[in-house]
Write an enzyme that holds these catalytic residues in place. Sequence first.
Site, PDB file in Angstrom:
ATOM      1  N   LYS A 178       0.856  -1.186   0.000  1.00 57.79           N
ATOM      2  CA  LYS A 178       0.000   0.000   0.000  1.00 57.79           C
ATOM      3  C   LYS A 178       0.895   1.241   0.000  1.00 57.79           C
ATOM      4  CE  LYS A 178      -4.243   1.116   2.535  1.00 57.79           C
ATOM      5  NZ  LYS A 178      -4.880   0.966   3.845  1.00 57.79           N
TER       6      LYS A 178
HETATM    7  C1  E4P Z   1      -8.371   1.875   3.972  1.00 61.80           C
HETATM    8  O1  E4P Z   1      -7.506   1.183   3.521  1.00 61.80           O
HETATM    9  C2  E4P Z   1      -8.229   2.629   5.221  1.00 61.80           C
HETATM   10  O2  E4P Z   1      -7.477   1.850   6.118  1.00 61.80           O
HETATM   11  C3  E4P Z   1      -9.543   2.900   5.886  1.00 61.80           C
HETATM   12  O3  E4P Z   1     -10.644   2.502   5.126  1.00 61.80           O
HETATM   13  C4  E4P Z   1      -9.651   4.243   6.526  1.00 61.80           C
HETATM   14  O4  E4P Z   1     -10.893   4.335   7.168  1.00 61.80           O
HETATM   15  P1  E4P Z   1     -11.224   5.499   8.231  1.00 61.80           P
HETATM   16  O5  E4P Z   1     -11.452   6.764   7.467  1.00 61.80           O
HETATM   17  O6  E4P Z   1     -12.469   5.023   8.909  1.00 61.80           O
HETATM   18  O7  E4P Z   1     -10.043   5.584   9.141  1.00 61.80           O
END
Ligand code: E4P
Length: 217
Positions: free
Chosen positions: A83
């Site tokens: 990522k």
């Molecule tokens: C995605 O990969 C992120 O980890 C995640 O969806 C972020 O979500 P949040 O905005 O609830 O922290």
Amino acid sequence: MKFFVDTADLNEIKDLAATGMVDGVTTNPSLAAKSGKKFVDLIAEICAVVPGPVSAEVTALDHATMMKEAAVLKKIAKNVTIKVPLTPDGLKTCKALSSEGTMVNVTLCFSANQALLAAKAGAAFISPFVGRLDDIGYDGLELIADICQIYNNYEFKTEVLVASIRHPVHVLQAAKLGAHVGTMPPSTLRALFNHPLTDKGLKAFMDDWAKTGQSII
Ligand code: E4P
């Protein structure tokens, strides 16, 4: 639509994987910090439970160090997806890794033009954050519609991974738009199973069945 679970809590992952509904896992540095575990060990444990893509995020901000971190993370398991943040260095890293066949998830996407860049960089997944857009008064799902349309126009292979999902309606709307994947907290995935009429109907069936005094086995 594939369901990924957005957590670094191994017990939650095991519990939900047993339902057969977990196609992959996403983590981020905040979730990893909350787990209190050594990051490399945490990703190895998750990969042993879920055979689908498991996103592990680099934490460097420059391309050269991102590549070094990706080399370490890739070695953990075959299903590790690297990522990277949606920055020039992140996309440079995405291009380099995807050219050598590594799956990359480009995260922190908040505009359709950013998603276009990620697809051009060969991302396997683009992660637009719907909840965080809704939080500041934008329409997160409108972004999903735009990205799906653009990717269809050019037949990009990049999968739209709807992230920052906060509730079941996000999942429903993303599915109606044809998004490939939704990543959601364990509580949202569990909520998808529920309906009060299911509970009510099941109770009535069980009450009537009990009156028969029978047992199937
Ligand atoms: C995605 O990969 C992120 O980890 C995640 O969806 C972020 O979500 P949040 O905005 O609830 O922290």
